[in-house]
Every structure is written in structure tokens, then in C-alpha cells.
Design an enzyme around this catalytic site. Sequence first.
Site, PDB file in Angstrom:
ATOM      1  N   HIS A 158      15.373  47.481  21.124  1.00 58.70           N
ATOM      2  CA  HIS A 158      15.652  46.046  21.119  1.00 58.70           C
ATOM      3  C   HIS A 158      14.651  45.346  20.210  1.00 58.70           C
ATOM      4  CE1 HIS A 158      12.650  46.126  24.407  1.00 58.70           C
ATOM      5  NE2 HIS A 158      12.421  44.850  24.149  1.00 58.70           N
TER       6      HIS A 158
ATOM      7  N   GLU B  62      17.201  37.929  20.692  1.00 52.64           N
ATOM      8  CA  GLU B  62      16.912  39.357  20.827  1.00 52.64           C
ATOM      9  C   GLU B  62      18.219  40.141  20.771  1.00 52.64           C
ATOM     10  OE1 GLU B  62      14.287  40.867  23.805  1.00 52.64           O
ATOM     11  OE2 GLU B  62      12.637  39.570  23.186  1.00 52.64           O
TER      12      GLU B  62
HETATM   13 ZN   LIG Z   1      11.081  43.549  25.057  1.00 52.02          ZN
END
Ligand SMILES: [Zn+2]
Length: 169
Positions: free
Chosen positions: A100, A38
Amino acid sequence: MPFVKTWIVPGTEHLVYLRQQPLEVFSRYIQQGMDSKEAGGILLGHVRGEHLEIIEATEPSFWDKRFRFLFERMPYFHHRLAMKRWKESNGLVRYIGEWHTHPQNYPSPSSIDLKEWQILAADRVDGRPLLALIVGCKDIHVEYMSGAGKRNILEPASFRRGEESVFLN
Ligand SMILES: [Zn+2]
């Protein structure tokens, strides 16, 4: 597949327009491989009347912790950059929100995301809702979160001629 550039708050005429820079940053961090992690950062932009123009998405910094299912942002670097842009632009470019990635085609926020967004929205000095954005593999999720926890999920807007002029002056 390119991401949608223009988003609208349902039931209103309020648009959120993403410039080229944030779209390029998002494309660079799409989570495709099994070992992808991520990524995320903050969104900077202009408030133009009822509309919002996102001009910059910051990239993950050296200090951020990146995992496959979690992105933990170390706020120092991002907030320092937000202050710098604010000063350089005489207060025109400001902190707008957060982005994100998720390893999902059509991303949706986790309960942790929603909790964090609400805390960040409540912290905003200008009292505006936070623009929260999740980059998936095929789509992006865009929503406003208020300090009281009220969510407003945006929808893709077809860019009619004329609307663009709002953002180009
Ligand atoms: Zn998230």
C-alpha cells in the site's frame, strides 16, 4: 526516480526481486498531491529456492475504500485473483504479501500496519512470512513479517552480474 528492484534480507543471500509490472503499478499510485489517497493490493509471485520474485501487484479495486491516510482493502476481489493466478500457473504463482502507499517520502509502517501484517502472516497456509511493502514518494519500504510478529526489514541490494540469472530462467 526509479525504485530499487532488488532487495536482500540482511545477513543472508535471500533476494526479493521486483519485476516491471509491480514497479509500474507502484509508480501509478505514488501519493504526491494533497488530495491523493492511499492505494494498495496484494503481491503475487514465484518462490525460487531462497529467493522471491514478485511478478504482479494487484491494483485497488472498485470495492476498496481509499482515504488519504488509510487504505481499507476489501479482500474478496484480491483473493479471487490470487486463486485464479494460482490455478492458471499450476501452483507456481502464489500469494506473497501486501502493498500500500503512504504520503511520505521515506515510508515507515504504522502500528496498525504492523498489526494487520501479523494477522495476515499468521493466516498464511504455506507458513511463510508475509512480504509487506509500502510505497512512498521517493522510496519503498520492504519487510518480512512472521505470524509470531518477528520483523525482518530488507535492504536494497546492488544487482551483481549473475544474480539476475536466478530470476530469468
Ligand atoms: Zn500504512
